[in-house]
Design an enzyme around this catalytic site. Structure first.
Site, PDB file in Angstrom:
ATOM      1  N   ASP A 157       0.866  -1.493  -0.258  1.00  0.00           N
ATOM      2  CA  ASP A 157       0.550   0.153   0.285  1.00  0.00           C
ATOM      3  C   ASP A 157       0.605   1.175  -0.251  1.00  0.00           C
ATOM      4  OD1 ASP A 157      -2.213  -1.856  -0.213  1.00  0.00           O
ATOM      5  OD2 ASP A 157      -3.163  -0.992   1.838  1.00  0.00           O
ATOM      6  N   HIS A 183       3.948  -1.736   3.667  1.00  0.00           N
ATOM      7  CA  HIS A 183       4.182  -1.186   2.812  1.00  0.00           C
ATOM      8  C   HIS A 183       5.046  -0.712   2.387  1.00  0.00           C
ATOM      9  CE1 HIS A 183       0.278  -0.982   5.551  1.00  0.00           C
ATOM     10  NE2 HIS A 183       0.011  -0.063   5.456  1.00  0.00           N
TER      11      HIS A 183
END
Length: 399
Positions: free
Chosen positions: A222, A367
Site C-alpha cells: 500500500d 507498505h
C-alpha cells in the site's frame, strides 16, 4: 451485533468443514471506532543514515540513504525558499544528485524531491515542485538529457491552479472497518465468511482471499510509490523473481510517474488506493467517484494498463463506497495477513507474523514505506518459497 459476531465463526466452520479446507485468517470486519491493539514491541522507526554534501547546498534540507542488503539508494529533500524558474529548479536538483553521488560513490540511485519551503508539510502534503530519479547507470548523461528535454525520469509540476486541499489519512491500514447499519454490517460479515470459505471474487466485487486449494499467495504493498523505499522494494522483488500488486496513491503517482512505469515494466500489478489517501465513507458520492476515477485515469494514462483492483485507505468502507467502486469496474481487495510492518515492531516480529499466517490463497499486506517490512522482505520471500508457495499478484488469485 453480538449475535452476528457469533454466527460468522459458526458459518465459517460449517462451510470450511464441508470443503475439507482449513480457513485462512482474515481480519474480521469491525464496526467504526474499533481499532487493532498496538502490537507488543512496537517502537519508533530507526533514524535513517544521512549524508553530508561537500560543498554544502543551502537549499538541501537532508539526504537520507537506505539499503535492502543488496544495493544502497539515497533521497535528497530540497526546500528552496526563493521562487525559482523551472530551469533553476532543474539545475538545483542536478547539483544535488551529483554531490550526493560524490558523497557516496557506491549508491545505485539518487532520487530528489524539491518542495517549496514555505508550504512543505512532509510526504503526502502539498505536492513537490519537481522530482528527479537518477540510476548510477545514467549519471553521466542525465544533465545533457535534461537540457534537451529527453530525460524520462524527471517530473515538473504543471501550471494548473492549486486544488482544494484534502487532508490525507495518516493512519495506515489496520483491520477492515465497515461503516453502516447493523443489518449492513451483518451482510458484510456474511460476504466475508463466504469469501473466506470458497476464495475468489464475490459477486459484489470483493476479494477476501484466493482459492484455498492452491499454494499461491498475493503480495500487496500500500501507499506506493515512495522515492526512497520503492526502488529498494522493486530491486528485492526482482532478485527473488516475485511479483506483487502495488496499491498506488494518485498524488504520489502524479509526482513520481517514472516509478509507476517501473512497476508495470517489471511485471507487477497496479491497484487504486485513491488520489489523496482519504477515508471514503466520509465523502460525497461525487468526491468518492473523483478520488477513484482520477487515480484510475492517471495510472492508465501513465502505463497504458487497465486498473482492476482497489483497496480502501485505512481499511474503511461502506455499502455506498462498494457500490461506486463496483460501478467503476474495480474489485475491492482486503487481506488475510498483516505483519504490521508500519508499527515498526522489529524485523523478527514481522517475519514471525508472516510465517504464522501464511496459507493457500492468502493476501499479504505490506507498505511501500515501512523500514521493517523492507528489511524483512527477502526472508519473507525465502520462507514462502521454502514452503512451496508461489508469490504473485492479487490478479493471479482471481484466475
Amino acid at each position: 451485533m453480538r449475535r452476528s459476531a457469533l454466527l460468522i465463526p459458526m458459518l465459517l466452520s460449517t462451510l470450511a468443514g464441508a470443503q475439507g479446507v482449513t480457513p485462512a485468517l482474515v481480519p474480521r470486519i469491525s464496526p467504526p471506532g474499533q481499532m487493532q491493539p498496538v502490537a507488543p514491541g512496537t517502537r519508533p522507526a530507526v533514524a535513517l543514515r544521512t549524508l553530508t554534501l561537500h560543498p554544502a547546498l543551502p537549499d538541501v534540507h537532508r539526504v537520507e540513504t537506505l539499503s535492502n542488503g543488496f544495493i544502497r539508494v539515497a533521497h535528497a529533500l530540497v526546500l528552496p525558499r526563493a521562487a525559482l524558474s523551472t530551469a533553476q529548479l532543474q539545475t538545483l536538483a542536478l547539483t544535488a544528485v551529483q554531490r550526493t553521488f560524490q558523497a557516496d560513490p557506491g549508491l545505485a540511485e539518487v532520487d530528489v524531491s524539491v518542495y517549496r519551503a514555505q508550504t512543505y508539510r512532509g510526504f503526502g502534503g502539498p505536492p513537490p515542485l519537481l522530482t528527479l530519479s537518477v540510476p548510477t547507470s545514467r549519471r553521466a548523461t542525465v544533465q545533457a538529457e535534461v537540457q534537451t528535454g529527453t530525460y524520462d525520469r524527471l517530473w515538473v509540476q504543471g501550471g494548473a491552479p492549486p486544488e482544494r486541499e484534502i487532508t490525507p489519512l495518516q493512519e495506515l491500514e489496520r483491520v477492515p472497518v465497515f461503516i453502516g447499519t447493523q443489518a449492513d454490517l451483518l451482510r458484510q460479515q456474511l460476504e466475508q465468511a463466504l469469501g473466506l470459505a470458497g476464495g475468489g471474487v464475490r459477486p459484489g466485487g470483493l476479494l477476501f482471499k484466493g482459492t484455498p486449494t492452491q499454494r499461491r499467495v498475493a503480495l500487496t504493498f500500500d501507499d506506493a510509490p515512495h522515492p526512497l523505499y520503492f526502488p529498494l522494494v522493486l530491486d528485492t522483488l526482482r532478485r527473488a523473481g516475485a511479483h506483487a500488486t502495488f496499491f498506488v496513491i494518485g498524488r504520489n503517482a502524479e509526482a513520481y510517474p517514472y516509478f509507476v512505469r517501473d512497476i508495470v515494466q517489471a511485471g507487477h500489478e497496479l491497484g487504486n488506493h485513491t488520489y489523496h489517501h482519504v477515508r471514503l465513507p466520509n465523502l460525497s458520492d461525487a468526491q468518492i467517484t473523483a478520488e477513484l476515477q482520477r487515480t484510475t485515469d492517471l495510472l492508465t494514462r501513465l502505463t497504458g494498463q487497465p486498473v482492476r483492483f482497489f483497496r480502501p485507505p485505512g481499511g474503511e468502507y461502506s455499502a455506498r463506497v462498494l457500490k461506486i467502486t463496483r460501478n467503476l469496474g474495480l474489485t475491492t481487495v482486503f487481506w488475510t495477513d498483516d505483519p504490521g510492518d508500519f508499527q515498526n515492531p522489529g524485523v523478527e516480529t514481522v517475519e514471525a507474523r508472516f510465517a504464522r499466517n501464511l496459507r493457500p490463497g492468502g493476501i499479504i499486506l505490506l507498505h511501500d514505506n515501512a523500514p521493517d517490512g523492507l528489511a524483512a522482505l527477502p526472508d519473507l520471500l525465502k520462507v514462502a518459497g521454502e514452503k512451496g508457495y508461489i508469490v504473485g499478484t492479487a490478479g493471479a488469485l482471481t484466475r
